[in-house]
Design an enzyme around this catalytic site. Structure first.
Site, PDB file in Angstrom:
ATOM      1  N   SER A 315       0.916   6.468 -19.431  1.00 45.66           N
ATOM      2  CA  SER A 315       0.234   6.705 -20.731  1.00 45.66           C
ATOM      3  C   SER A 315       0.776   7.433 -21.779  1.00 45.66           C
ATOM      4  O   SER A 315       2.080   7.392 -22.168  1.00 45.66           O
ATOM      5  CB  SER A 315      -1.286   7.042 -20.425  1.00 45.66           C
ATOM      6  N   ASP A 326      14.010   4.574 -26.559  1.00 46.66           N
ATOM      7  CA  ASP A 326      14.346   3.513 -27.730  1.00 46.66           C
ATOM      8  C   ASP A 326      15.233   4.058 -28.974  1.00 46.66           C
ATOM      9  O   ASP A 326      15.817   3.475 -29.813  1.00 46.66           O
ATOM     10  CB  ASP A 326      12.826   3.131 -28.191  1.00 46.66           C
ATOM     11  N   LYS A 340       0.658   2.131 -18.620  1.00 45.30           N
ATOM     12  CA  LYS A 340      -0.458   1.897 -19.170  1.00 45.30           C
ATOM     13  C   LYS A 340      -0.210   1.877 -20.720  1.00 45.30           C
ATOM     14  O   LYS A 340       0.249   2.843 -21.188  1.00 45.30           O
ATOM     15  CB  LYS A 340      -1.336   2.988 -18.753  1.00 45.30           C
TER      16      LYS A 340
END
Length: 444
Positions: A315, A326, A340
């Site tokens: 999460s 990224d 999640k």
């Protein structure tokens, strides 16, 4: 029409969450119309109808409207009957994370996210395939962690009561209890089962720890471990980084292993401590509305960074990991994360009970939906075969940390080679031979 349960569900206790609604100081004092249990049921129905994000594509509003007629046509003699009707109603959503909490449970969740925990310190998931109660991870510093409970352990019984067919709510009621009392858990790990007796405690958990590690070649490395993303985590992380910056560390190892998540805003704030500019995370609502959070230009450090992750990183941990990966801000080392990618909002109901409802999904900066798939690290490394002591986590006896430190040293060395290159005095071809990754760098 009989309300049917579509599938056996799994639940997770700590997750990326946004808050909405008023928290009651005393749930027992909540005001409700006399015997109006239907008001609570309809409150839940309205929230789902208005805000629920269906990640599985199975939710049909027409069926939900018909279901309302059915549940409100019945008579409920007490709150237990109404609460059972709510749970049965929610089972039709096929969403593991949209769930109802009775007043005491909801009040406890509010305490959990505020930085205090009462119980033994574990997060549990109900596996929809096997119907097992599985521990996501123990929280460091709690009775469960100190007793050696591990991620992926299965709970076979609680105080000699079998967990077969037991739902999450009933399991929580058995595990939690008065401070100072004990609970006996039967644990299955691999093919071996054993018992652990744990003391229930109320603990204010410091969610962040930090220290300076010295490498073999004399570099100072800032080690920061975040155990969960509660309301205090961002400030504690900020304080840790500022302190480590004064100690002139050459880079950072951020440890998010076995961190089950927490508050969405906390994960965004902590990402901003490391990421100066660029997208951190995007959330998409049920109506397709996209909200993007970015760096605010106030990063606390630009030094090289490695993030440690594992199967228990879930999460909010995945939001930070995805943002760093990224944005090419650092490297991820360890094992694939939990997976999640949904955001829940916590809602207070009219009687002081609560609802966590899935209201959005989140995407990493590259637009990746990691729900159920997790994030694959840049460098995959298994944990030690033989267990290590708590004090050895984040040291060279920790295999994953050791791999992370090695990668961080490589990043620091490459950075130093670039900064030391002088185009007026150094042969360019010689520099490119040193650059083993065959990258071409612009020189300012």
């Amino acid at each position: 029409m009989k309300i049917r349960k579509l599938l056996k569900k799994k639940y997770i206790f700590l997750f990326a969450t946004s808050f909405s609604g008023l928290f009651l100081n005393n749930f027992a004092e909540a005001t409700v119309l006399n015997n109006s249990y239907k008001e609570v049921i309809d409150h839940v129905w309205q929230i789902v109808y208005r805000d629920f994000l269906d990640s599985n594509g199975k939710f049909q509003k027409s069926n939900w409207i018909n279901l309302r007629k059915e549940v409100l046509s019945k008579t409920y003699s007490d709150s237990n009957e109404a609460y059972d009707a709510i749970r049965d109603m929610l089972s039709n959503l096929d969403d593991s994370y949209t769930r109802f909490l009775e007043p005491k449970e909801f009040n406890q969740m509010r305490i959990d996210t505020s930085g205090e925990l009462t119980g033994v310190g574990i997060q549990i998931v109900k596996d929809k395939e096997s119907d097992d109660l599985i521990i996501i991870s123990p929280i460091e510093g709690t009775p469960a962690f100190d007793a050696g409970i591990k991620a992926r352990d299965k709970i076979l019984s609680i105080d000699d009561i079998s967990t077969e067919g037991m739902n999450i709510e009933d399991a929580v009621k058995l595990i939690r209890g008065q401070r100072g009392t004990k609970v006996k858990l039967e644990i299955l790990r691999g093919s071996q089962s054993f018992f652990k007796t744990l003391s229930r405690e109320k603990i204010e958990i410091k969610s962040v720890s930090s220290k300076v590690n010295q490498t073999k070649n004399g570099l100072s490395i800032g080690y920061v471990r975040i155990k969960q993303f509660n309301a205090n985590a961002s400030k504690e992380t900020r304080d840790a980084i500022k302190d480590l910056e004064t100690k002139k560390v050459a880079g950072y190892v951020l440890d998010l292993r076995s961190n089950p998540g927490g508050l969405l805003e906390s994960s965004i704030d902590i990402s901003r401590h490391f990421i100066n500019k660029g997208v951190i995370v995007s959330t998409v609502s049920k109506d397709g509305l996209k909200e993007t959070k970015k760096g605010n230009g106030k990063a606390l450090t630009k030094k090289p960074l490695v993030v440690l992750v594992n199967e228990g990183s879930a999460s909010a941990s995945e939001i930070v990991s995805g943002a760093i990966k990224d944005n090419k801000r650092g490297k991820l080392v360890g094992k694939k994360t939990f997976g999640k990618g949904l955001v829940q909002s916590m809602r207070t109901l009219v009687d002081g009970s609560g609802l966590t409802v899935t209201v959005a999904k989140y995407l990493t900066p590259n637009g990746t939906d990691i729900n159920k798939s997790g994030i694959i690290p840049d460098i995959e490394v298994r944990m030690n075969i033989n267990p290590i002591l708590q004090r050895e986590i984040g040291t060279r006896k920790d295999k994953q940390y050791r791999a992370g430190e090695k990668e961080l040293i490589n990043i620091i060395n490459r950075k130093n080679q670039i900064s030391e290159f002088n185009p007026d005095t150094t042969n360019l071809n010689a520099f490119l031979k040193i650059n083993k990754e065959d990258k071409v760098f612009s020189l300012n």
